[in-house]
Each structure stands twice: as C-alpha cells, then as structure tokens.
Design an enzyme around this catalytic site. Sequence first.
Site, mmCIF file in Angstrom:
data_model
loop_
_atom_site.group_PDB
_atom_site.id
_atom_site.type_symbol
_atom_site.label_atom_id
_atom_site.label_comp_id
_atom_site.label_asym_id
_atom_site.label_seq_id
_atom_site.Cartn_x
_atom_site.Cartn_y
_atom_site.Cartn_z
ATOM 1 N N CYS A 191 54.172 48.220 19.820
ATOM 2 C CA CYS A 191 53.906 49.072 18.651
ATOM 3 C C CYS A 191 52.424 49.057 18.287
ATOM 4 C CB CYS A 191 54.791 48.686 17.484
ATOM 5 S SG CYS A 191 54.866 49.979 16.226
ATOM 6 N N GLU B 36 62.382 44.461 20.856
ATOM 7 C CA GLU B 36 63.076 43.392 20.108
ATOM 8 C C GLU B 36 64.101 43.932 19.130
ATOM 9 O OE1 GLU B 36 60.091 44.531 19.514
ATOM 10 O OE2 GLU B 36 59.528 44.340 17.403
ATOM 11 N N HIS C 244 60.088 49.344 19.881
ATOM 12 C CA HIS C 244 60.309 47.919 19.629
ATOM 13 C C HIS C 244 61.449 47.396 20.509
ATOM 14 C CE1 HIS C 244 57.706 47.368 16.110
ATOM 15 N NE2 HIS C 244 57.951 48.641 15.882
#
Lengths: 196, 268
Positions: free
Chosen positions: A77, A180, A178
């Site tokens: 990001c 994650e 993202h």
Amino acid sequence: MTVAIVKYNAGNIYSVDYALKRLGIDPLITADKEILQKADKVIFPGQGEATQTMQYLKAHRLDELIVGFKQPVLGICIGMQLMCKFSEEGNVDCLGIFDTPVLKFHPQKQENKIPHIGWNNLANLKSDLYREIPDGIFTYFVHSYYVPVNEHTIAETDYILNFSASMHKDNFYATQFHPEKSGSAGELILKNFLNL
Amino acid sequence: MLAKRIIPCLDVKDGTTVKGINFINFRDAGDPVELGRQYSEHGADELVYLDITASHEGRKTFLDLVRRVAANINIPFTVGGGINELKDVDALLNAGADKVSVNSAAIRRPELIGEIAKNFGSQVCVVAIDANIVEKPEPTFRLNHPQWIPQWICFLNGGRISTGKNLFDWAKEAENRGAGEILFTSMKHDGVKNGYANEALRTLSLSLGIPIIASGGAGTKEHFRDAFIEGKSDAALAASVFHFGEIAISELKAYLAEEGVVVRKISI
C-alpha cells in the site's frame, strides 16, 4: 527465517504482524537498522500519507537503508507508493526504487468513488509472487492514489483506469492491495513472498 | 471490477454479539470472534463490530476483543461505538482495527472527522449516521417551522435524541471534512426486514463522491440486490439475517452474481 517489518509512522503495521503469525512466522517489528539489514525478508507495509511518512523515513535515515536492501522486500500500500519516484500526494519525492510517479485518481463518472475501497480483481499476473494464483482473483484495496502501469507492473487492476496492483524489480516486490487483509488469496501471496 | 461488499455487523455488548430490533430488545447471537471467523470463511467481505453499550452507558473498551479479531480474521474490519476523541481511534487502530466508525461524537464535534482523516487518513474514517424520516416535528419546533415537510433527520445515541440535522446535509459535510465512507442506517427500516431505504441511499450515493454503506432493513436476498441496484450502495450491512442463519452469505453472493451484481468469489 527472520522476517522484519519496518516500523515507521504508518498505520496498519500490526495487521501484517498478525497475518504472518497466522502463517506461523513471528516477525520482528523494528526500525533497528542492523536487524532490518540482517533479516531474510523485509516487509514495508502500512497506510498513511506520503509527505509525512517520507519525512519520517528521511529523519530516521530509513530511506537510504531501504533502497540498499539486497534481500526480498515487500512494500504494501503506502509502502509500495513510497518505493516509487514521486507522489502527487503532497508532491513529494519518494525512494525511487520504481521509476514511476504516484498519481491521484480522478473520477470519470459519478460511480467512481474515491477512495477505491474494497475487493477488486488482479489481471495479467506475473512473477513468483503469484504462483498458483489465478487471474481474476479478488484482493482488498484502500487507496486514493495509484501507480500507472509501467515496465515493473506484475499485476493490474481496473478502477477508473488500469493501474499497477503490484510491481517487481530485482529484489523489490510491492502490492497496492493489502495481502494481509485479502483472505486466503492474500495468505497465499504472503506465503509466496516468504518462499522467494 | 470493484465488487459490491457484503458486511455482517456484530453489535457487541459485554463481549457478546447482540442485535437490536429497532434498537431495543436484544437477542443473543453468539461469540463475536467465532461468528466473525465463520462469516469470513463463508465469503463476508468485511466485518463491523459495534460496541453498542459505549455511547450511553459510558465507555467500555473492547480493545481485547479487537485484538482477538485482528489476530484471528484475515479480512478488514471496522469498529465503532463510543469513539469520542483521537486517542480512542489510535488505541483501536493499534489493536488491529482497519477502520473506525464515528457517529454521535462526530455530530457533537464535527472537527473530529477532520482530525481522524489528517492523522490516520480518510480511509480509516467511516462516518455512521442514524437517521429517520420525521413526519411531524415536536410541537414547539413546529411553531417555528409551520411549513415542515417530512424529511430525513439524524439522531444521536442509538436513536434516542434528534439532532435536527438533515441526513443529506450532514453526509455532505462529513465528506467535506474528510470521511472515507458513510454508513447510513435507516431507523425506520432497521430490524423490520422490509428492505433498505433505497431512495435515500440513492440520493446519498448520487450526491457524494465517497462509498456508501447501506444499513437497516435486510430481510431477503432481493433486499441486498435492491440496495445495490436501486440504492446504488457500494456495500450492504446486515446483522440478524446472518446471525440467525436466515441468509447464508455464500448463497446470497451466488444470487447477487446471477442478478448481475459484481461480488467477490472466493476461488482459493
């Protein structure tokens, strides 16, 4: 394997920590140059604003450190955007690893909401980061600035225009989305990075 | 293409998930972390955790819950309830929340929105608005507004206090101050499972440049479709239809895809 997460003034750093722990890795979250230098893998994550984060990196001399890394590095990001040459967000010079600017999204029609928030597809996947990942997979994005498609692009996403969802150059990898927060698809991408 | 999002909302009181029917009468619906994990596995695109006791019974932090959610769930989640100042936001984000939703505190002190946006980015700041159609204002108010026509008015503290602020004006102001998304709950529709407030959603969506999350009224799969197609919402939030198993998220997404709504498929 030691995995280090660059600690700086960006948000969402701990989400990456949690995601790696779910994969059985206990990363070091640190700004310590020696630890970062020695780590097998470095993750440069976060959400934040370009000017303030760049200022912080410079003040702590993390900018020159990151540029000099030889091990695989994954920018996420704002991390990816800071790895570019220049950002329109505050018109700031960034790390210059990827020779491309970061531009502001300009809506073309009413439904072009900004920020680009939510799940969108990846297309034209290249590189080992996307091993076993099919074109069209959805990942989670949150951003108002984008990197145009360029020679380093290894995944593209369509929102308002086709932009770089991911890039790769030498030992540097980056994702605008993202991983994650991208469910099982994101976990696989993180695993692929750890296996580089 | 950017997918429309399905967002289960988990109202949390004393560590347990509850759902109010028109904001009163709570029914128990299970462990928030376990419930969130299941939703995530079934295809939820995001989760919202609201600490519903916070704003009127005093701030009870649910930071521990937020940490457990962040550790166990691999999709984004928003937390709300009782956020009054920047340090509340900081603590929740540090515990692993992706976004915070502010409601009453932002109406009382609109500067909060700008402060959150400036310090953490607009994408972190969801402004939640509870609004209802007010057909007839209070008699004293009516004396000053003899020409009152029914309109959407924002309410505070889970629907207890009218603010007199018009929904559309306040939403626009929130956007201008730096909100990243608007989460609009129609109090009239909430809990009655008769569909979302599509007309108001559409007006919001067409007048704002940030994403709109629809909330209040989901009872059937068609209601979600209508919120996306008629209401032009970017995301739809619901609680009890998911908590009590009335609609399975995987089936809902298959239905929406057939109806031409872009939704995320889980293909790995």
